[in-house]
Design a protein around this motif. Structure first.
Motif, mmCIF file in Angstrom:
data_model
loop_
_atom_site.group_PDB
_atom_site.id
_atom_site.type_symbol
_atom_site.label_atom_id
_atom_site.label_comp_id
_atom_site.label_asym_id
_atom_site.label_seq_id
_atom_site.Cartn_x
_atom_site.Cartn_y
_atom_site.Cartn_z
ATOM 1 N N ARG A 27 46.223 34.882 20.963
ATOM 2 C CA ARG A 27 45.646 33.474 21.171
ATOM 3 C C ARG A 27 46.719 32.389 21.422
ATOM 4 N NH1 ARG A 27 41.567 29.840 17.505
ATOM 5 N NH2 ARG A 27 40.378 31.692 18.152
ATOM 6 N N SER A 28 48.214 32.704 20.763
ATOM 7 C CA SER A 28 49.232 31.882 21.396
ATOM 8 C C SER A 28 50.183 32.723 21.293
ATOM 9 C CB SER A 28 49.351 30.664 20.435
ATOM 10 O OG SER A 28 49.675 30.943 18.908
ATOM 11 N N GLY A 29 51.525 32.472 21.690
ATOM 12 C CA GLY A 29 52.850 33.036 21.684
ATOM 13 C C GLY A 29 52.936 34.382 22.709
ATOM 14 N N VAL A 30 53.738 34.957 22.729
ATOM 15 C CA VAL A 30 54.129 35.957 23.670
ATOM 16 C C VAL A 30 52.942 37.187 24.083
ATOM 17 C CG1 VAL A 30 56.369 35.962 23.369
ATOM 18 C CG2 VAL A 30 55.240 37.733 22.044
ATOM 19 N N ALA A 31 52.898 37.566 25.339
ATOM 20 C CA ALA A 31 52.016 38.604 25.584
ATOM 21 C C ALA A 31 52.059 39.991 24.813
ATOM 22 C CB ALA A 31 52.156 38.911 27.181
ATOM 23 N N LEU A 32 51.036 40.394 24.551
ATOM 24 C CA LEU A 32 51.201 41.936 23.978
ATOM 25 C C LEU A 32 51.575 42.921 24.740
ATOM 26 C CD1 LEU A 32 47.602 41.636 22.453
ATOM 27 C CD2 LEU A 32 49.637 41.045 21.589
ATOM 28 N N ASP A 33 51.178 42.819 26.221
ATOM 29 C CA ASP A 33 51.987 43.560 27.067
ATOM 30 C C ASP A 33 51.603 43.238 28.433
ATOM 31 O OD1 ASP A 33 49.386 44.521 27.667
ATOM 32 O OD2 ASP A 33 49.726 46.699 26.772
ATOM 33 N N ARG A 34 52.203 43.844 29.333
ATOM 34 C CA ARG A 34 52.194 43.331 30.751
ATOM 35 C C ARG A 34 51.926 44.660 31.696
ATOM 36 N NH1 ARG A 34 56.297 43.892 34.498
ATOM 37 N NH2 ARG A 34 56.476 42.095 35.927
ATOM 38 N N THR A 35 51.058 44.680 32.766
ATOM 39 C CA THR A 35 50.683 45.673 33.522
ATOM 40 C C THR A 35 51.044 45.108 34.877
ATOM 41 O OG1 THR A 35 48.980 46.372 32.037
ATOM 42 C CG2 THR A 35 48.861 47.307 34.164
ATOM 43 N N ASP A 36 51.711 46.159 35.708
ATOM 44 C CA ASP A 36 51.916 45.928 37.049
ATOM 45 C C ASP A 36 50.961 46.888 37.898
ATOM 46 O OD1 ASP A 36 53.475 43.955 38.397
ATOM 47 O OD2 ASP A 36 55.261 44.720 37.079
ATOM 48 N N SER A 37 50.312 46.568 38.886
ATOM 49 C CA SER A 37 49.758 47.532 39.645
ATOM 50 C C SER A 37 49.651 47.135 41.279
ATOM 51 C CB SER A 37 47.916 47.399 39.177
ATOM 52 O OG SER A 37 47.360 47.681 40.516
ATOM 53 N N ASP A 38 49.874 47.825 42.196
ATOM 54 C CA ASP A 38 49.730 47.796 43.560
ATOM 55 C C ASP A 38 48.418 47.472 44.173
ATOM 56 O OD1 ASP A 38 48.596 50.353 43.520
ATOM 57 O OD2 ASP A 38 50.065 51.135 44.764
ATOM 58 N N LYS A 39 47.271 47.399 43.201
ATOM 59 C CA LYS A 39 45.993 46.963 43.714
ATOM 60 C C LYS A 39 45.737 45.463 43.993
ATOM 61 C CE LYS A 39 43.711 51.142 42.306
ATOM 62 N NZ LYS A 39 43.272 52.065 41.118
ATOM 63 N N GLY A 40 46.839 44.992 44.982
ATOM 64 C CA GLY A 40 46.602 43.447 45.466
ATOM 65 C C GLY A 40 45.434 43.232 46.178
ATOM 66 N N MET A 41 45.134 42.163 46.471
ATOM 67 C CA MET A 41 44.082 41.357 47.029
ATOM 68 C C MET A 41 43.937 42.234 48.416
ATOM 69 S SD MET A 41 43.202 39.218 49.960
ATOM 70 C CE MET A 41 44.501 38.320 50.125
#
Lengths: 307, 307
Positions: A27-41
């Motif tokens: 709800r607030s505060g820091v992200a639980l985690d972060r994902t990077d993917s090369d599936k760009g537009m």
């Protein structure tokens, strides 16, 4: 993801041309985690956006109701998932009320794509950077100055009284990639590295005579052939010529204004060095944090709206 | 080639990066024929040059003695067949006495590669164009003015008293190919066509403010998205922006001088339109004829030398 991992309340997504960055948000505060993917537009057809997203959030879907997803970037372009409008400047950064609500096949998703900004003259557009600007203004609402957002297509935005007054895009990053990777200059350039002296010299040179750029480029090849110009120096000079040409073209944006540079560390430092040599004193901010703050601001608006 | 075809006395070759052009030449007068091949220097390893040439002249080799071949262009580069030197300007165009005599395996070939020209400051090089200049001077030895040689790497050469005084190279053609074929602008550009009005407008715009080029480029994309800019107009404006930037950078070359443009019809016309709008009155000459005349001049020197 283990079953005991905390479930996100919403999902923040920066969906660009070449990459997708996704944060699972409480709800607030820091992200639980972060994902990077090369599936760009750029790699997806319209039908592929929803499956790509579902694949990334499959463990986060609620049994009832839906998971809120807020996107910025090229997913909202005409070739993207669902076209989001452009707001014409001068304008405050887009709010969630102006977002496009995507028609998803899955009832468990509620996806909003934030608009971009446009400018009639000189013609210009942005998608994604407006959310960074929104994020920046969420922490510095009274900022009056210029934001420099280096990248494939660098942006300079004049921000005042909570609005983007005007902006300009420069193809500096894309030109560097094409010239260093595919033109005749590739034979003379190192694949990485920055020599500050060569870089600064080229910035000063092109800023004092920006109309000479078209000729200065080939000189790198000629010096390499004639006098064995060092490949790292050549790469640094190419970078300096292109960034210097951008600074010359953007002079009306930064001259005499507070300047904030938002970007990845390497490229942002290059802009800082170049601007400092012009007597400017730019501040650096974290570009990713700006994006996330902009998406947070949109989610806060959504909750306010709904409550 | 039929057995009754006349045998050439010598072979003229313009061996560039992407193409090879070969003429079978009688002692004097017009070429017997002309061959185009895509076996340019860029596609060949050092060992492949001689077999490629032998394949093209196999019916022309004399039973005794050798066939004289005179080459200009990138075959003389470090990555080419056999490195030919650069003569530093100011210099008359290279003569056959300064050519590199290639060590061939076949005793039936006697191959000469003409030198290029170099300039120390600003650093610059040419290979091939010096032979065009030589060919031009063979018909107009008293020319005093500037030769404009448009192309992938456009050259401007100040010629006076039979010498190349100075020259500059601009990557205009290569930039156009990269930007129109591979950058984000490709989505907004037609694949051919020139709209003279859009072209001239862009030339005038960039010449009045050449430092703005880096920003003007992206505007083409933005106008295409925002107001449906016509794709042929966009292509014409890109051409105008790049050629205009070149003219701005080369102003000290052409301003107040006699100007001769040598090039293929389409691109040479574009330069002519752009220069005429600046009040200049350029003449057009045939670039291929200049090359061939330069190679003829070298062969005449060889015969004089030998006799």
């Amino acid at each position: 993801m283990s079953v005991s991992a905390p479930r996100p309340e919403w999902i923040a997504v920066d969906w660009g041309t070449s990459h997708l960055r996704l944060w699972r948000m409480p709800r607030s505060g820091v992200a639980l985690d972060r994902t990077d993917s090369d599936k760009g537009m750029g790699r997806l057809t319209r039908d592929q956006f929803e499956p790509v997203l579902l694949d990334l959030v499959q463990n986060d879907l609620p049994a009832e109701g839906h998971l809120t997803v807020i996107c910025c970037g090229m997913a909202g372009s005409r070739q993207g998932w669902s076209e989001a409008r452009y707001l014409a400047v001068p304008s405050a950064p887009p709010s969630i009320a102006q977002a496009t609500h995507v028609q998803t096949r899955s009832p468990s998703l509620s996806v909003h794509i934030l608009p971009g900004l446009s400018q009639a003259s000189p013609a210009d557009v942005m998608r994604g950077e407006e959310t960074q600007i929104s994020g920046f203004l969420s922490t510095e609402p009274d900022f009056d100055g210029v934001l420099c957002l280096p990248g494939t297509h660098s942006k300079w935005a004049h921000v005042s009284a909570g609005e983007v007054v005007s902006f300009r895009t420069f193809m500096t990053g894309e030109l560097f990639a094409l010239l260093s990777g595919q033109s005749v200059l590739r034979h003379s350039l190192a694949s990485s590295g920055l020599d500050p002296e060569s870089f600064s010299g080229a910035v000063a040179h092109v800023m004092s005579r920006p109309e000479g750029l078209a000729g200065d480029l080939f000189s790198l090849r000629a010096e390499s052939l004639l006098s064995g110009l060092d490949a790292t120096a050549a790469r640094s000079r190419l970078s300096g010529l292109l960034i210097g040409a951008e600074l010359a073209a953007a002079r009306s944006y930064w001259l005499g204004r507070d300047i904030v540079i938002a970007g990845e560390s390497g490229i942002a430092s290059a802009y800082q060095i170049a601007l400092a040599a012009q007597g400017a004193d730019p501040r650096m901010v974290d570009a990713e944090e700006m994006t996330l703050n902009g998406l947070r601001a949109a989610y806060a608006q959504l909750r306010e709206h709904a409550l």
